[in-house]
Design a protein around this motif. Structure first.
Motif, PDB file in Angstrom:
ATOM      1  N   GLN A  31     -28.023  -8.121  -0.406  1.00 33.58           N
ATOM      2  CA  GLN A  31     -27.173  -6.980  -1.788  1.00 33.58           C
ATOM      3  C   GLN A  31     -25.620  -7.060  -0.873  1.00 33.58           C
ATOM      4  O   GLN A  31     -24.901  -7.960  -0.108  1.00 33.58           O
ATOM      5  N   THR A  32     -24.552  -6.258  -2.224  1.00 37.23           N
ATOM      6  CA  THR A  32     -23.259  -6.750  -1.623  1.00 37.23           C
ATOM      7  C   THR A  32     -22.626  -5.249  -2.241  1.00 37.23           C
ATOM      8  O   THR A  32     -23.353  -4.325  -2.793  1.00 37.23           O
ATOM      9  N   THR A  33     -20.918  -5.408  -1.187  1.00 39.84           N
ATOM     10  CA  THR A  33     -20.429  -4.297  -1.294  1.00 39.84           C
ATOM     11  C   THR A  33     -18.785  -4.856  -2.205  1.00 39.84           C
ATOM     12  O   THR A  33     -18.797  -6.177  -1.413  1.00 39.84           O
ATOM     13  N   ASN A  34     -18.356  -3.928  -2.486  1.00 38.57           N
ATOM     14  CA  ASN A  34     -16.611  -4.246  -2.775  1.00 38.57           C
ATOM     15  C   ASN A  34     -15.480  -4.358  -1.300  1.00 38.57           C
ATOM     16  O   ASN A  34     -15.715  -3.419  -0.837  1.00 38.57           O
ATOM     17  N   LEU A  35     -15.402  -5.837  -1.100  1.00 38.27           N
ATOM     18  CA  LEU A  35     -14.070  -5.141  -0.626  1.00 38.27           C
ATOM     19  C   LEU A  35     -13.136  -6.386  -0.590  1.00 38.27           C
ATOM     20  O   LEU A  35     -12.483  -7.015  -1.205  1.00 38.27           O
ATOM     21  N   ASN A  36     -11.516  -5.184  -0.518  1.00 34.60           N
ATOM     22  CA  ASN A  36     -10.549  -6.130  -0.270  1.00 34.60           C
ATOM     23  C   ASN A  36      -9.012  -5.982   0.478  1.00 34.60           C
ATOM     24  O   ASN A  36     -10.124  -5.123   1.877  1.00 34.60           O
ATOM     25  N   VAL A  37      -9.141  -7.699   0.842  1.00 34.77           N
ATOM     26  CA  VAL A  37      -8.207  -7.337   2.287  1.00 34.77           C
ATOM     27  C   VAL A  37      -6.629  -6.697   1.709  1.00 34.77           C
ATOM     28  O   VAL A  37      -6.324  -8.000   0.564  1.00 34.77           O
ATOM     29  N   VAL A  38      -6.079  -6.219   2.366  1.00 34.69           N
ATOM     30  CA  VAL A  38      -4.081  -6.551   2.467  1.00 34.69           C
ATOM     31  C   VAL A  38      -3.297  -7.031   3.342  1.00 34.69           C
ATOM     32  O   VAL A  38      -4.198  -6.888   4.324  1.00 34.69           O
ATOM     33  N   ASN A  39      -3.033  -7.372   2.600  1.00 38.91           N
ATOM     34  CA  ASN A  39      -1.868  -8.816   3.982  1.00 38.91           C
ATOM     35  C   ASN A  39      -0.332  -7.658   4.207  1.00 38.91           C
ATOM     36  O   ASN A  39       0.273  -7.912   3.074  1.00 38.91           O
ATOM     37  N   ALA A  40      -0.357  -6.897   5.474  1.00 32.88           N
ATOM     38  CA  ALA A  40       0.734  -6.182   5.814  1.00 32.88           C
ATOM     39  C   ALA A  40       0.838  -6.914   6.413  1.00 32.88           C
ATOM     40  O   ALA A  40       1.913  -6.109   7.414  1.00 32.88           O
ATOM     41  N   PHE A 133      -1.293   6.804   0.031  1.00 30.88           N
ATOM     42  CA  PHE A 133      -0.399   6.263   1.053  1.00 30.88           C
ATOM     43  C   PHE A 133      -1.250   5.708   2.554  1.00 30.88           C
ATOM     44  O   PHE A 133      -2.061   6.142   2.661  1.00 30.88           O
ATOM     45  N   VAL A 134      -0.844   4.604   3.101  1.00 31.12           N
ATOM     46  CA  VAL A 134      -2.044   3.989   3.925  1.00 31.12           C
ATOM     47  C   VAL A 134      -0.688   3.749   5.371  1.00 31.12           C
ATOM     48  O   VAL A 134       0.578   3.105   4.566  1.00 31.12           O
ATOM     49  N   ASN A 135      -0.368   3.931   6.292  1.00 31.45           N
ATOM     50  CA  ASN A 135       0.357   3.415   6.850  1.00 31.45           C
ATOM     51  C   ASN A 135       0.150   2.221   7.785  1.00 31.45           C
ATOM     52  O   ASN A 135      -0.620   2.552   8.539  1.00 31.45           O
ATOM     53  N   ALA A 136       0.160   1.294   7.631  1.00 35.82           N
ATOM     54  CA  ALA A 136       0.296  -0.112   8.208  1.00 35.82           C
ATOM     55  C   ALA A 136       1.619  -0.753   8.919  1.00 35.82           C
ATOM     56  O   ALA A 136       1.293  -1.992   8.874  1.00 35.82           O
ATOM     57  N   ALA A 137       2.624  -0.026   9.444  1.00 39.41           N
ATOM     58  CA  ALA A 137       3.244  -0.558   9.986  1.00 39.41           C
ATOM     59  C   ALA A 137       2.942  -0.086  11.572  1.00 39.41           C
ATOM     60  O   ALA A 137       3.432   1.201  11.760  1.00 39.41           O
ATOM     61  N   PRO A 138       3.032  -0.507  12.671  1.00 35.07           N
ATOM     62  CA  PRO A 138       2.947  -0.700  14.263  1.00 35.07           C
ATOM     63  C   PRO A 138       3.398  -0.050  14.760  1.00 35.07           C
ATOM     64  O   PRO A 138       2.254   1.076  15.207  1.00 35.07           O
ATOM     65  N   THR A 199      -2.194   2.006  -3.923  1.00 34.44           N
ATOM     66  CA  THR A 199      -1.756   2.231  -2.742  1.00 34.44           C
ATOM     67  C   THR A 199      -0.563   1.823  -2.096  1.00 34.44           C
ATOM     68  O   THR A 199      -0.106   0.839  -2.920  1.00 34.44           O
ATOM     69  N   LEU A 200      -0.154   3.033  -2.033  1.00 32.58           N
ATOM     70  CA  LEU A 200       1.457   2.632  -1.304  1.00 32.58           C
ATOM     71  C   LEU A 200       1.171   2.462   0.394  1.00 32.58           C
ATOM     72  O   LEU A 200       0.944   3.351   0.617  1.00 32.58           O
ATOM     73  N   PHE A 201       1.750   1.374   1.101  1.00 31.34           N
ATOM     74  CA  PHE A 201       1.041   1.742   2.366  1.00 31.34           C
ATOM     75  C   PHE A 201       2.915   0.357   2.649  1.00 31.34           C
ATOM     76  O   PHE A 201       3.120   0.055   2.096  1.00 31.34           O
ATOM     77  N   THR A 202       2.893   0.646   4.323  1.00 30.84           N
ATOM     78  CA  THR A 202       3.528   0.691   4.716  1.00 30.84           C
ATOM     79  C   THR A 202       3.861  -0.677   5.898  1.00 30.84           C
ATOM     80  O   THR A 202       2.857  -0.982   6.054  1.00 30.84           O
ATOM     81  N   LYS A 203       4.735  -1.260   5.733  1.00 25.13           N
ATOM     82  CA  LYS A 203       4.532  -2.505   6.867  1.00 25.13           C
ATOM     83  C   LYS A 203       5.513  -2.708   7.511  1.00 25.13           C
ATOM     84  O   LYS A 203       6.525  -2.677   7.244  1.00 25.13           O
ATOM     85  N   GLY A 204       5.502  -3.705   8.444  1.00 21.75           N
ATOM     86  CA  GLY A 204       6.530  -4.107   8.935  1.00 21.75           C
ATOM     87  C   GLY A 204       7.144  -3.287  10.594  1.00 21.75           C
ATOM     88  O   GLY A 204       6.388  -2.705  11.413  1.00 21.75           O
ATOM     89  N   LYS A 205       8.232  -3.624  10.951  1.00 20.66           N
ATOM     90  CA  LYS A 205       8.937  -2.862  11.882  1.00 20.66           C
ATOM     91  C   LYS A 205      10.041  -2.320  12.365  1.00 20.66           C
ATOM     92  O   LYS A 205      11.169  -2.551  11.454  1.00 20.66           O
ATOM     93  N   LEU A 206      10.208  -0.793  12.842  1.00 19.78           N
ATOM     94  CA  LEU A 206      11.212  -0.167  12.806  1.00 19.78           C
ATOM     95  C   LEU A 206      12.693  -0.745  12.522  1.00 19.78           C
ATOM     96  O   LEU A 206      13.645  -0.396  11.992  1.00 19.78           O
ATOM     97  N   ASN A 207      12.387  -1.933  13.951  1.00 20.22           N
ATOM     98  CA  ASN A 207      13.974  -2.660  13.736  1.00 20.22           C
ATOM     99  C   ASN A 207      13.715  -3.946  14.002  1.00 20.22           C
ATOM    100  O   ASN A 207      13.937  -5.004  14.734  1.00 20.22           O
ATOM    101  N   GLY A 208      12.729  -4.447  12.779  1.00 20.02           N
ATOM    102  CA  GLY A 208      11.829  -6.004  12.587  1.00 20.02           C
ATOM    103  C   GLY A 208      12.970  -5.847  11.128  1.00 20.02           C
ATOM    104  O   GLY A 208      14.141  -6.266  11.147  1.00 20.02           O
ATOM    105  N   LEU A 214      10.838  -3.236   8.399  1.00 16.13           N
ATOM    106  CA  LEU A 214       9.818  -2.471   7.808  1.00 16.13           C
ATOM    107  C   LEU A 214      10.472  -2.165   5.876  1.00 16.13           C
ATOM    108  O   LEU A 214      11.549  -2.010   5.369  1.00 16.13           O
ATOM    109  N   GLY A 215       8.912  -1.859   5.519  1.00 12.53           N
ATOM    110  CA  GLY A 215       9.434  -2.262   3.888  1.00 12.53           C
ATOM    111  C   GLY A 215       7.801  -1.280   3.318  1.00 12.53           C
ATOM    112  O   GLY A 215       7.245  -0.719   4.232  1.00 12.53           O
ATOM    113  N   THR A 216       8.003  -1.163   2.109  1.00 14.30           N
ATOM    114  CA  THR A 216       6.520  -0.506   1.246  1.00 14.30           C
ATOM    115  C   THR A 216       5.602  -2.136   0.722  1.00 14.30           C
ATOM    116  O   THR A 216       6.230  -2.842   0.388  1.00 14.30           O
TER     117      THR A 216
END
Length: 222
Positions: A31-40, A133-138, A199-208, A214-216
């Motif tokens: 059995q399978t399901t669907n997985l997407n991997v986003v590189n943030a 929106f997904v927050n992926a900025a640690p 999906t709009l997501f954030t990435k990076g760091k505030l002072n990166g 920090l970006g999207t």
């Protein structure tokens, strides 16, 4: 001699029947399901299950995604490596159900900086797009996001996702704020196409700096 021949025939028939039975056994269905991997994150990545690379069509570049790939349901351990490197940077164990659609976000080079969302994908039928929106900025803290002048996402913590909301298609101004602030950390434009799901997501760091600023990123889910 006459007795031995019938016995030999019986033995040969039994072997033939056993062979046919093995051949007729139904193959094991996985059995399978669907997985997407986003590189943030800033590394280019590939991911593996039991030593076999899953994203075979392309490596995952920063801000890129694998697209939805069929993977086995149940508990699986995913290893992440850089291209052409045998070294496992980190791994993530996932227990996925059948008949569902998931996205795994990679926000850094460790397991605790990865997280998943369960994706409910339904295109808009009123000549609009849909976006979440997904927050992926640690280290960005809680974020508020405006898409155009109508869609607002409020107080989204790291590793959290909103629902998909409808938005008129076209060129949209996107502003990202730290919650409670009136000064945008990100102010940019994106083009959204009617009928698509994003999906709009954030990435990076505030002072990166450089790639870690920090970006999207924007992923087309459907």
């Amino acid at each position: 001699m006459n007795m031995k021949l019938p016995v030999l025939v019986v033995v040969l028939l039994a072997v033939a029947l056993a062979s046919c039975k093995k051949t007729d056994d139904a193959p094991t269905v996985v059995q399978t399901t669907n997985l997407n991997v986003v590189n943030a994150f800033t590394d280019t990545l590939n991911y593996y299950v039991n030593g076999t690379r899953v994203n075979v069509s392309s490596s995952l570049y920063p801000l890129g995604s694998s697209g939805y790939i069929g993977v086995a349901v149940g508990q699986q351990n995913y290893d992440f490596k850089r291209p052409l490197s045998p070294v496992v940077l980190f791994n993530r164990s996932l227990a996925l159900d059948s008949g569902k659609t998931y996205t795994l976000y990679v926000a850094g080079r460790s397991t605790d900086l990865t997280f998943t969302t369960l994706d409910t994908l339904q295109a808009d039928t009123a000549n609009r797009a849909r976006i979440r929106f997904v927050n992926a900025a640690p280290d960005a803290g809680n974020l508020d996001v405006m898409v155009g002048d109508t869609v607002k996402f409020k107080v989204r913590a790291f590793k959290t996702a909103t629902v998909f909301l409808p938005v008129n298609a076209g060129l949209k101004r996107i502003r990202v704020y730290q919650s409670g602030s009136t000064i945008a950390k990100i102010d940019e434009t994106r083009t959204l196409i009617a009928g698509r799901v994003y999906t709009l997501f954030t990435k990076g760091k505030l002072n990166g700096a450089g790639d870690a600023v920090l970006g999207t990123g924007l992923v087309v889910n459907r």
